[in-house]
Design a protein around this motif. Structure first.
Motif, PDB file in Angstrom:
ATOM      1  N   ARG A 155       0.829  -1.207   0.000  1.00 14.36           N
ATOM      2  CA  ARG A 155       0.000   0.000   0.000  1.00 14.36           C
ATOM      3  C   ARG A 155       0.863   1.257   0.000  1.00 14.36           C
ATOM      4  O   ARG A 155       1.894   1.322   0.646  1.00 14.36           O
ATOM      5  N   GLY A 164      -3.468   4.501  -3.441  1.00 18.20           N
ATOM      6  CA  GLY A 164      -3.508   3.437  -4.435  1.00 18.20           C
ATOM      7  C   GLY A 164      -2.914   3.929  -5.738  1.00 18.20           C
ATOM      8  O   GLY A 164      -3.292   4.987  -6.242  1.00 18.20           O
ATOM      9  N   SER A 167      -5.025   5.272  -9.323  1.00 19.78           N
ATOM     10  CA  SER A 167      -6.308   5.847  -8.909  1.00 19.78           C
ATOM     11  C   SER A 167      -6.142   7.129  -8.106  1.00 19.78           C
ATOM     12  O   SER A 167      -6.799   8.146  -8.375  1.00 19.78           O
ATOM     13  N   THR A 202      -3.808  -1.394  -6.890  1.00 17.81           N
ATOM     14  CA  THR A 202      -5.236  -1.252  -7.141  1.00 17.81           C
ATOM     15  C   THR A 202      -5.670  -2.408  -8.052  1.00 17.81           C
ATOM     16  O   THR A 202      -4.843  -3.185  -8.523  1.00 17.81           O
ATOM     17  N   ARG A 313     -10.172  -0.531  -4.953  1.00 18.06           N
ATOM     18  CA  ARG A 313     -10.110   0.597  -5.861  1.00 18.06           C
ATOM     19  C   ARG A 313      -9.642   0.157  -7.251  1.00 18.06           C
ATOM     20  O   ARG A 313      -8.817  -0.750  -7.340  1.00 18.06           O
ATOM     21  N   PRO A 314     -10.166   0.758  -8.336  1.00 17.11           N
ATOM     22  CA  PRO A 314     -10.996   1.960  -8.372  1.00 17.11           C
ATOM     23  C   PRO A 314     -12.506   1.723  -8.288  1.00 17.11           C
ATOM     24  O   PRO A 314     -13.246   2.664  -8.061  1.00 17.11           O
ATOM     25  N   LEU A 320      -7.213  -2.052  -1.044  1.00 22.87           N
ATOM     26  CA  LEU A 320      -6.224  -2.317  -2.081  1.00 22.87           C
ATOM     27  C   LEU A 320      -5.896  -3.810  -2.114  1.00 22.87           C
ATOM     28  O   LEU A 320      -6.422  -4.590  -1.316  1.00 22.87           O
ATOM     29  N   THR A 481      -6.293   1.418 -13.599  1.00 26.35           N
ATOM     30  CA  THR A 481      -6.397   2.118 -12.322  1.00 26.35           C
ATOM     31  C   THR A 481      -7.283   3.358 -12.438  1.00 26.35           C
ATOM     32  O   THR A 481      -7.533   4.035 -11.450  1.00 26.35           O
TER      33      THR A 481
END
Length: 579
Positions: A155, A164, A167, A202, A313-314, A320, A481
Motif C-alpha cells: 500500500r 492506491g 487511482s 489497485t 479501488r478503483p 487495495l 487504475t
C-alpha cells in the motif's frame, strides 16, 4: 508420485542432446562450455524460465532474485532450468504505449520456446502487457507452461492516508490543478505512492490480468493475490519451479487447460473483481490463440448476471490488493461465486478449479462482499453498441458517477492528444459538465498502438468549479487504475473511417448503459455526406515493426492481435530442424 505420461527419450530436449551425431555433439559440448555436466540435463526435463526483469521495469525488480527461487524448485523436482530473458514492457516508462509491443513480446516468447531445447516453461510477468504477452506466446507454442505473477506492491502512504497507484494519482492531480495540493505535498506523494517492487496495488490491469490467468487455470492456486514483498511469494515461486517439472512428465499443456469453459470462468471472475477495461482486449486475443471463439457478447452476458464483490479501488472506495490478499484473495472470491463457475476445468495444479477453491475462506466481508451485498449489482464492465460504435465499445459503470449512466450531451471533439491537452487547460474553453469530450485517432492504428489516453482530463475550468467526472469517449484505452464515465475501445476506430471520425463539435451524443446503447443523434443522410468528405489521416509508420503492426493489427473488439498470429491463419508451425 508424479504420473509420467512420457519417457526421457520422448522429451523434446532429447532431440538436441540425446543423438549420437555431430550436431548433438555440438549441443552437448556448448552446454559443458557453460559448466554444466551431462548428468544435469540427461534424462531430465529442460525448463525455460522466461524472465521479463529489466533495470527499467519497477514492477519486476524482484525477478532478479525470484528467478533463483524458481530454479531452486526446478532443481528440487529433477529438472534442468534455463533462464531466457524476454522483452520487459514497463508500463511506467515505455513510450508511446506498451500496447504497441504486447504482440512483440508474444512473438518473443513463442519463438524463444520454439527455438530452444526446452520441455516446459515458467513465465515470469505481471506488469500490464507482460501477462497477456507471455500467455499468448506460450499458448501458441503449447508446451507445458505455468504463469508466475509478479504480485502487487505494498500500500502507498502519504500523511497517514492510504494511496492506491494510479487511482489516487488521478484523484490528487485534479486537486492540485484546483489549487488544493502544494508542490511540496506533491513531491511527498510521489515518494509515498509506490513503496515496494511489484505491480499496481489497485485492481488495475496488472492485478486484473494475473487474476484472469489464475481463473483460466494457468497459475498455482492463490498465486495472483500474493503481494510481491510477501515471503509467500518466494515460496510460490519455488513451488512453480517444482510443479512445472511434474507438468512436463504429465504432458499437461495449455491446450488441455484453456478450454472455452476456462475463458468463461475468467470473464466471470473479471466481472466480480471490478476488473480493468483492458481485460476484454487481452482475453479475446488469448482465447483466439487457444482456438476458442470468445467475443464481446460473452462479456455482456456475464455482466448481466455477475455482481462486483471485490471492494478494491478503483471500483471500490477503500481497499487495495494487500487487503484483498489478507481477506482471502482470489480463491475466497471464486468460492463466493461458485454457482457462476465451471468447476470441472483443469488447472496447472493438476486439479480442477473446484478442487483448488474447495474450502477457501473469506476473512473480511467488506473487502470481499457476498453476492447479496455487492458494491455494484452487475458486472464491472458493460458493452455498448449503436451507430457510433457498430462493433462495440466499453464502459466501466462500477467506477463512474451514476448520473452519467444515462446521458445526452454535446460533443467536444479533439483529433489528437496534444491539441486536447492544450485545450483542457484553457480557462476560456467553451465547455460544461454536460459535454461529451471526444478524443479520436487514438485506436490500434491511429494511436499508434491504442495508448491509455481514454481517461481524458477534466478541463481545468471545470475542475476549479468542483467537477470530478464527465462523459469521455474515445477509441483509445485507459489505465485499469482509472475511473470515471469513460467510454473506450470504440470500434471500428476513427483512423480507419469508423463513425467516430464523423462526429463534429456540438453533435448530440446519447448513451444508456442499462440499454447498452451509444448513439450519435445525427441523421443518416448527414452522416453519409460527412463520410464522403472524410479523408484518412497520414500514415503512422513507414518502416520497421510499426509498419508491420499497422498492416496486421486487428481492431479492439477482435483483441488487437496480429492477424497472422491467430489460430487458423495458416498451418501449425512444426518443430524446428536441429540440423
Amino acid at each position: 508420485m508424479t504420473k509420467k505420461n512420457k519417457t526421457p527419450d520422448q522429451l523434446r530436449s532429447a532431440r538436441w542432446f540425446a543423438p549420437d551425431d555431430l550436431r548433438a555433439f555440438g549441443h552437448r559440448s556448448r552446454a559443458m562450455q557453460m559448466g554444466y555436466a551431462p548428468e544435469e540435463w540427461r534424462d531430465r526435463p529442460v525448463i525455460a524460465i522466461i524472465n521479463t526483469w529489466s533495470d527499467a521495469q519497477p514492477c519486476h525488480m524482484h525477478f532478479k532474485s525470484r528467478v533463483d527461487d524458481v530454479k531452486r524448485g526446478v532443481l528440487m523436482a529433477g529438472g534442468f532450468p534455463l533462464e531466457l530473458p524476454a522483452l520487459s514492457l514497463s508500463e511506467s516508462l515505455l513510450k508511446p504505449t506498451t500496447m504497441l509491443y504486447r504482440n512483440m513480446l508474444a512473438m518473443d516468447a513463442e519463438e524463444l520456446l520454439r527455438g530452444h531445447p526446452v520441455d516446459g516453461v515458467v513465465l515470469m510477468g505481471g506488469c500490464d502487457k507482460t501477462t497477456p504477452g507471455l500467455l499468448l506466446g506460450a499458448t501458441s507454442m503449447n508446451l507445458p507452461a505455468i504463469y508466475l505473477p509478479a504480485g502487487p506492491m505494498l500500500r502507498g502512504n502519504w500523511k497517514g492516508r492510504t494511496l492506491g497507484s494510479g487511482s489516487d494519482a488521478w484523484k490528487y492531480w485534479d486537486e492540485r490543478r484546483a489549487g488544493k495540493i502544494s508542490d511540496r505535498d506533491w513531491v511527498d506523494m510521489e515518494a509515498g505512492i509506490a513503496r515496494s517492487y511489484g505491480t499496481c496495488m489497485t485492481m488495475g490491469t496488472a492485478s486484473t490480468m494475473t487474476a484472469i490467468a489464475e481463473a483460466i487455470g494457468m497459475t498455482l492456486p492463490g498465486a495472483s493475490s500474493i503481494p510481491a514483498a510477501d515471503a509467500n511469494h518466494i515460496r510460490m515461486s519455488s513451488e512453480a519451479g517444482r510443479r512445472i517439472v511434474e507438468m512436463v512428465w504429465e504432458d499437461l499443456t495449455p491446450q488441455k487447460i484453456q478450454t472455452r469453459k476456462a475463458f468463461e470462468n475468467a470473464i466471470t471472475v473479471a466481472m466480480a473483481m471490478g476488473c480493468s477495461t483492458n481485460a476484454i482486449i487481452h482475453l479475446i486475443a488469448q482465447a483466439r490463440r487457444a482456438g476458442q471463439d470468445i467475443s464481446l457478447d460473452d462479456f455482456e452476458k456475464a455482466s448481466r448476471k455477475v455482481p462486483v464483490i471485490a471492494n478494491v479501488r478503483p471500483s471500490g472506495d477503500l481497499y487495495l490488493m494487500e487487503d484483498f490478499f489478507y481477506a482471502g484473495g482470489l480463491p475466497g472470491l471464486m468460492n463466493r461465486i461458485k454457482p457462476h463457475l465451471h468447476l470441472d476445468c483443469m488447472t496447472v495444479s493438476g486439479r480442477t478449479l473446484g478442487e483448488n477453491i474447495d474450502g477457501a475462506e473469506v476473512h473480511n466481508d467488506d473487502v470481499i462482499r457476498t453476492v447479496d451485498n455487492p458494491i455494484y449489482k452487475e458486472g464491472a464492465l458493460a458493452v455498448l453498441k449503436g451507430n457510433l460504435a457498430p462493433d462495440g465499445c466499453v464502459i466501466k459503470p462500477s467506477a463512474c458517477d451514476p448520473r452519467f449512466l444515462k446521458h445526452t450531451g454535446p460533443a467536444l471533439v479533439f483529433d489528437d492528444y496534444p491539441s486536447m491537452k492544450k485545450a483542457v487547460d484553457d480557462p476560456d474553453l467553451d465547455v460544461t459538465a454536460d459535454h461529451v469530450l471526444i478524443l479520436r485517432n487514438a485506436g490500434p492504428q491511429g494511436g499508434p498502438g491504442m495508448p491509455e489516453w481514454g481517461m481524458l482530463p477534466i478541463p481545468t475550468k471545470l475542475v476549479k468549479q468542483g467537477v470530478r467526472d464527465m462523459v469521455r469517449l474515445s477509441d483509445a484505452r485507459m489505465s485499469g487504475t482509472s475511473y470515471g464515465a469513460c467510454i473506450l475501445h470504440v470500434s471500428p476506430e476513427s483512423y480507419i473511417g469508423g463513425p467516430l471520425a464523423l462526429v463534429r463539435n456540438g453533435d448530440r451524443i446519447t448513451l444508456d448503459v442499462a440499454a447498452r446503447t451509444i448513439n450519435l443523434d445525427v441523421p443518416e443522410a448527414e452522416l453519409a455526406r460527412r463520410r464522403a468528405e472524410w479523408k484518412q489521416p497520414e500514415q503512422r509508420f513507414e518502416r520497421g515493426y510499426g509498419w508491420m503492426f499497422s498492416k496486421h493489427i486487428k481492431q479492439a473488439n477482435e483483441g488487437c492481435d496480429f492477424d497472422f498470429l491467430e489460430t487458423g491463419f495458416g498451418k501449425p508451425v512444426g518443430e524446428p530442424s536441429i540440423y
